[in-house]
Motif scaffolding. Structure first.
Motif, PDB file in Angstrom:
ATOM      1  N   ILE A  92      -5.098  80.484  11.997  1.00 59.47           N
ATOM      2  CA  ILE A  92      -5.747  81.004  10.886  1.00 59.47           C
ATOM      3  C   ILE A  92      -6.910  80.064  11.259  1.00 59.47           C
ATOM      4  O   ILE A  92      -8.218  80.150  10.738  1.00 59.47           O
ATOM      5  CB  ILE A  92      -5.517  81.077   9.313  1.00 59.47           C
ATOM      6  N   TRP A  93      -6.789  78.476  11.637  1.00 58.39           N
ATOM      7  CA  TRP A  93      -7.782  76.922  12.422  1.00 58.39           C
ATOM      8  C   TRP A  93      -8.718  77.629  13.786  1.00 58.39           C
ATOM      9  O   TRP A  93      -7.474  77.923  14.612  1.00 58.39           O
ATOM     10  CB  TRP A  93      -7.061  76.656  11.617  1.00 58.39           C
ATOM     11  N   TYR A  94      -9.797  77.486  13.641  1.00 57.18           N
ATOM     12  CA  TYR A  94     -10.002  77.291  15.038  1.00 57.18           C
ATOM     13  C   TYR A  94      -9.457  75.618  15.721  1.00 57.18           C
ATOM     14  O   TYR A  94      -9.355  74.733  14.900  1.00 57.18           O
ATOM     15  CB  TYR A  94     -11.585  77.274  14.924  1.00 57.18           C
ATOM     16  N   VAL A  95      -8.780  75.920  16.666  1.00 58.52           N
ATOM     17  CA  VAL A  95      -9.048  75.014  18.263  1.00 58.52           C
ATOM     18  C   VAL A  95      -9.999  73.708  17.922  1.00 58.52           C
ATOM     19  O   VAL A  95     -11.252  73.900  18.458  1.00 58.52           O
ATOM     20  CB  VAL A  95      -8.370  75.198  18.503  1.00 58.52           C
ATOM     21  N   PRO A  96     -10.225  72.840  17.445  1.00 56.57           N
ATOM     22  CA  PRO A  96     -10.741  71.530  17.441  1.00 56.57           C
ATOM     23  C   PRO A  96     -11.998  71.176  18.758  1.00 56.57           C
ATOM     24  O   PRO A  96     -10.535  70.935  19.775  1.00 56.57           O
ATOM     25  CB  PRO A  96     -10.064  69.910  16.801  1.00 56.57           C
ATOM     26  N   THR A  97     -12.397  71.158  19.569  1.00 53.69           N
ATOM     27  CA  THR A  97     -12.726  71.010  20.599  1.00 53.69           C
ATOM     28  C   THR A  97     -12.316  69.369  20.945  1.00 53.69           C
ATOM     29  O   THR A  97     -11.745  69.833  22.561  1.00 53.69           O
ATOM     30  CB  THR A  97     -15.223  71.284  19.994  1.00 53.69           C
ATOM     31  N   LYS A  98     -12.329  68.339  20.558  1.00 49.59           N
ATOM     32  CA  LYS A  98     -11.780  67.237  20.839  1.00 49.59           C
ATOM     33  C   LYS A  98     -10.147  67.445  21.077  1.00 49.59           C
ATOM     34  O   LYS A  98      -9.776  67.555  22.155  1.00 49.59           O
ATOM     35  CB  LYS A  98     -11.743  66.210  19.883  1.00 49.59           C
TER      36      LYS A  98
END
Lengths: 266, 266
Positions: free
Chosen positions: A229-235
């Motif tokens: 349910i969490w967006y994958v962090p860009t970094k």
DNA sequence: AGAAGGACCAGTGGTCCGTA
DNA sequence: AGAAGGACCAGTGGTCCGTA
């Protein structure tokens, strides 16, 4: 509102107070709960420079909380809000690196509490999804702005987007490899590292997990129901990409040594 | 670029010209292809009131197209751009209700062409996904603004978001129940209905399909690989919601007749 | 100094309404 | 009149940087 389960909380003794608070908050979705009432019992709500915000029920999720008999004089004893007649809302206490099960002392919050916030967001998402389905509206699959807004409206003032996004990869490690996560916490606590250093150190173990999925970090997140349910962090995404490239280059050069240039050794 | 399959095209003779054009366009991703060159061979690109737009390679996807020997005098023979010295880009010819396989005559486009535009968007999405994966960037699962921008940059100037969104539920029926879709087209052609009337009539058959999925229109869209890349239109979602409520109410009242108020007959 | 989070910004989904 | 699509707008994902 109000189906926040107690079972997740009982595992850490120090979370039980939060659990009770959480239950009461949830009961008064839209401005209520004990914390909201307490805060409203204080002075007037602060004025923002800008009115991006839709509501502003004031509350704090600090694990170190005032005594019960101070309800009407919220944080008057807190030197964070010094002399200046300010009724500015205090910030959350900063996180420190704690071992699993350890309660942070002083004006600090521990990492079990950090991860508990992710569970709370999940509960809020589930509520938002339920409401959307009842109304026949489109239903979020991730923790979106709408969910953060709902959390705030439900009185969970201590949940905010920048914080949750900041530590997502730490929570990911906690979900994907709790043993490794615990070991890292113990190690960083022992070395008296600050939260920022611990946070940085959480990236690589997650990338290692991703290697087993061909460095497809989206697949990694989707493989775990609480993480998906969490967006994958860009970094984190970038680190996986770099690592995949490195591995591909290594494989290519080793295949030059071991065989033809187009032959994959493994 | 450039993996636009011919197989989907060969089924309709009138699409073969478009197929060749499409191949060439795709080859020159970023402003090229024959149509883009042709258009650039005309006068200067128009100025927009506002510069929302990033590129503006001009081309038209009208199925009725100029003769080859008019390449340097694009649409000069087209009275749509009348006397006024304008080099305004002409709009696409309007759609008319055609039977399956029927070529629209005059300055009109047929419904097979409409549905073909959805297939083209899918190809553009696949390209965008491929590029995103190569770069390790987040990868769209739906036809997003990014895909429309890519289509435009690739010279498919005749594809735009309002048009594609407008007819999504018509394409949905075509995907989900081609026989019903074909029958509806024949019926509306026979009755000489206009495109707007046909479009309106496409809603209900899709809702009927959704009934078999418990009126979960997202599940319906996700069940079909070519449809799942499109956002569910708001109105279709609302219709399914209303229909589900109606069905629930009917079930409740029939259960009052047939049994207790909380007993579900089916 | 290390850290929390208000506030902002570029680009999104969605579609209206001036245009032809 | 019926229809195509430029243009807009409210609210999004993402995170910087003024704040404490």
């Amino acid at each position: 509102a109000g189906d926040h389960s107690l079972d997740a909380l009982s595992q850490q003794g120090f979370l039980e107070e939060a659990a009770v608070q959480q239950e009461k908050e949830a009961a008064g979705s839209g401005g209520g709960g004990v914390w909201g009432m307490v805060a409203a019992g204080g002075k007037k709500v602060r004025l923002r420079k800008n009115n991006y915000r839709r509501r502003s029920s004031s509350s704090s999720g600090n694990m170190v909380w005032m005594d019960d008999d101070e309800d009407e004089e919220v944080e008057e004893d807190d030197d964070q809000n010094g002399g200046g007649g300010g009724n500015e809302r205090q910030r959350e206490h900063p996180f420190i690196v704690t071992e699993p099960g350890e309660v942070a002392r002083g004006k600090k919050n521990g990492l079990d509490y950090l991860f508990y916030l992710y569970e709370q967001c999940r509960e809020f998402l589930i509520q938002v999804q339920k409401i959307a389905k009842e109304r026949g509206e489109k239903c979020p699959t991730k923790v979106t702005n709408q969910v953060f807004r709902y959390a705030k409206a439900a009185g969970a003032n201590y949940i905010n987007k920048p914080k949750m996004r900041h530590y997502v990869h730490c929570y990911a490690l906690h979900c994907l490899d709790e043993a490794a996560s615990n070991a890292l916490r113990r190690s960083f606590k022992e070395r008296r590292e600050n939260v920022g250093a611990w946070r940085q150190a959480c990236y690589n173990p997650v990338v290692v997990v991703a290697a087993a999925y061909g460095w497809d970090i989206d697949a990694v997140f989707n493989s775990h129901p609480r993480l998906s349910i969490w967006y994958v962090p860009t970094k984190l995404r970038q680190l996986c990409h770099v690592e995949r490239s490195n591995a591909a280059a290594a494989a290519a050069s080793s295949s030059v040594t071991g065989g033809g240039p187009d032959h994959l050794s493994f």
